[in-house]
Scaffold this motif. Structure first.
Motif, PDB file in Angstrom:
ATOM      1  N   GLY A 112       0.813  -1.211   0.000  1.00 37.50           N
ATOM      2  CA  GLY A 112       0.000   0.000   0.000  1.00 37.50           C
ATOM      3  C   GLY A 112       0.846   1.261   0.000  1.00 37.50           C
ATOM      4  N   ARG A 113       0.165   2.372  -0.193  1.00 39.78           N
ATOM      5  CA  ARG A 113       0.809   3.679  -0.203  1.00 39.78           C
ATOM      6  C   ARG A 113      -0.014   4.651   0.642  1.00 39.78           C
ATOM      7  NH1 ARG A 113       4.232   1.050  -2.191  1.00 39.78           N
ATOM      8  NH2 ARG A 113       5.343   1.352  -4.183  1.00 39.78           N
ATOM      9  N   VAL A 114       0.647   5.346   1.545  1.00 43.40           N
ATOM     10  CA  VAL A 114       0.029   6.442   2.285  1.00 43.40           C
ATOM     11  C   VAL A 114       0.803   7.707   1.960  1.00 43.40           C
ATOM     12  CG1 VAL A 114      -0.489   7.412   4.553  1.00 43.40           C
ATOM     13  CG2 VAL A 114      -0.786   4.951   4.155  1.00 43.40           C
ATOM     14  N   ILE A 115       0.088   8.708   1.475  1.00 48.22           N
ATOM     15  CA  ILE A 115       0.696   9.990   1.095  1.00 48.22           C
ATOM     16  C   ILE A 115      -0.037  11.095   1.847  1.00 48.22           C
ATOM     17  CG2 ILE A 115       1.201  11.567  -0.800  1.00 48.22           C
ATOM     18  CD1 ILE A 115       0.887   9.062  -2.682  1.00 48.22           C
ATOM     19  N   ALA A 116       0.680  11.852   2.645  1.00 51.51           N
ATOM     20  CA  ALA A 116       0.093  12.974   3.374  1.00 51.51           C
ATOM     21  C   ALA A 116       0.475  14.275   2.684  1.00 51.51           C
ATOM     22  CB  ALA A 116       0.584  12.988   4.820  1.00 51.51           C
ATOM     23  N   VAL A 117      -0.496  15.134   2.472  1.00 53.05           N
ATOM     24  CA  VAL A 117      -0.198  16.453   1.907  1.00 53.05           C
ATOM     25  C   VAL A 117       0.043  17.397   3.080  1.00 53.05           C
ATOM     26  CG1 VAL A 117      -0.998  18.338   0.450  1.00 53.05           C
ATOM     27  CG2 VAL A 117      -1.564  15.974  -0.154  1.00 53.05           C
ATOM     28  N   ALA A 118       1.314  17.633   3.353  1.00 54.58           N
ATOM     29  CA  ALA A 118       1.711  18.511   4.454  1.00 54.58           C
ATOM     30  C   ALA A 118       2.000  19.900   3.888  1.00 54.58           C
ATOM     31  CB  ALA A 118       2.912  17.921   5.188  1.00 54.58           C
ATOM     32  N   SER A 119       3.151  20.466   4.183  1.00 58.27           N
ATOM     33  CA  SER A 119       3.465  21.837   3.755  1.00 58.27           C
ATOM     34  C   SER A 119       4.905  22.141   4.125  1.00 58.27           C
ATOM     35  CB  SER A 119       2.526  22.821   4.466  1.00 58.27           C
ATOM     36  OG  SER A 119       2.965  24.154   4.312  1.00 58.27           O
ATOM     37  N   ILE A 120       5.492  23.111   3.438  1.00 55.45           N
ATOM     38  CA  ILE A 120       6.799  23.580   3.888  1.00 55.45           C
ATOM     39  C   ILE A 120       6.706  24.160   5.299  1.00 55.45           C
ATOM     40  CG2 ILE A 120       7.751  23.976   1.584  1.00 55.45           C
ATOM     41  CD1 ILE A 120       7.169  26.991   2.051  1.00 55.45           C
ATOM     42  N   ALA A 121       5.492  24.560   5.708  1.00 60.13           N
ATOM     43  CA  ALA A 121       5.302  25.047   7.080  1.00 60.13           C
ATOM     44  C   ALA A 121       5.551  23.944   8.094  1.00 60.13           C
ATOM     45  CB  ALA A 121       3.888  25.601   7.252  1.00 60.13           C
ATOM     46  N   GLY A 122       5.479  22.681   7.658  1.00 61.53           N
ATOM     47  CA  GLY A 122       5.773  21.567   8.542  1.00 61.53           C
ATOM     48  C   GLY A 122       7.252  21.278   8.662  1.00 61.53           C
ATOM     49  N   LEU A 123       8.069  21.996   7.889  1.00 65.45           N
ATOM     50  CA  LEU A 123       9.517  21.812   7.921  1.00 65.45           C
ATOM     51  C   LEU A 123      10.237  22.999   8.551  1.00 65.45           C
ATOM     52  CD1 LEU A 123       9.964  20.369   4.317  1.00 65.45           C
ATOM     53  CD2 LEU A 123      10.125  19.094   6.458  1.00 65.45           C
TER      54      LEU A 123
END
Length: 249
Positions: free
Chosen positions: A127-138
């Motif tokens: 399976g694949r799990v892809i989260a759409v985060a943000s550069i704000a999370g870095l």
């Protein structure tokens, strides 16, 4: 048959771009959100998209929505945790209610939807799990401590799950875009203008200049990265926070 995909917040913006890209490859794609009319309109425009009303802030709604999608189109083997709220407030103006609303959608929503979809992947052994985060999370985003904290948490969740499932054929990765040309940017222009007392052009320039290449990112660029992560070609990519920001963050 191509794998069944479930995308939260799939009726607009980045989520819809990813849904369309995966549907174009033949995947049946369940798009979820709170507004039936938005989901139905998106599904009517693109073959292979299937609307499912689901509120990621409500555990019962997530469980019921995932169960309905599974019953209709089979096990969910690709999950894109995309639903999110992008709104900035200074810490002093961040009420407990505002903080909780950001966390409930951005972080709790990812936790709940991943938890509901993961058993299908474990049963199938892939399976694949892809989260759409943000550069704000870095790096953190000035004036948006709640949003930044929620995206840092999302990346931490993904990294932890990747460690839990090392050696399996299930991967967990996060996409970290900068400012993307979606309705969220339009709303942010209005918000920044009001907070900073500047006109819309100046507010837009703040966001454009935050992207290292000096332009807004297209949603299709994020979708292309998601398409790759969902493919066999990315089977050795795991636990990563992939920057899509026009340069080093």
């Amino acid at each position: 048959m191509p794998d069944h995909v479930l995308i939260t917040g799939g009726g607009s913006g980045i989520g819809l771009a990813i849904a369309r890209a995966l549907a174009a490859q033949g995947h049946p794609v369940t798009i979820t959100g709170r507004r039936a009319e938005v989901l139905e309109a998106a599904a009517a425009e693109t073959p292979g998209l299937f609307p499912q009303v689901m509120d990621v802030t409500e555990p019962e709604s997530v469980e019921a929505g995932v169960a309905a999608a599974r019953a209709a189109r089979g096990p969910i083997l690709i999950h894109v945790a995309n639903a999110g709220i992008a709104e900035g407030r200074s810490l002093r103006k961040t009420t407990p209610e505002f903080w909780r609303s950001i966390m409930a959608t951005n972080l709790d929503g990812a936790y709940l939807s991943i938890r509901a979809c993961l058993p299908d992947m474990q049963a199938e052994g892939r399976g694949r799990v892809i989260a759409v985060a943000s550069i704000a999370g870095l790096r953190g985003l000035k004036g948006a401590p709640a949003y930044s904290a929620s995206k840092h948490g999302m990346i931490g969740l993904i990294r932890s799950l990747s460690e839990d499932h090392l050696g399996s054929a299930i991967t967990f990765n996060a996409l970290c875009p900068g400012y993307v040309d979606t309705d969220i940017v339009t709303r942010n222009v209005e918000s920044i203008s009001a907070r900073a007392g500047i006109d819309a052009d100046a507010a837009m320039e703040i966001m454009v200049s935050a992207n290292r290449h000096g332009r807004l990112i297209h949603a299709d660029e994020v979708a292309a990265a998601a398409l790759w992560l969902a493919s066999d070609a990315a089977s050795s990519v795991n636990g990563q926070a992939i920057e899509i920001a026009g340069g080093q963050v």
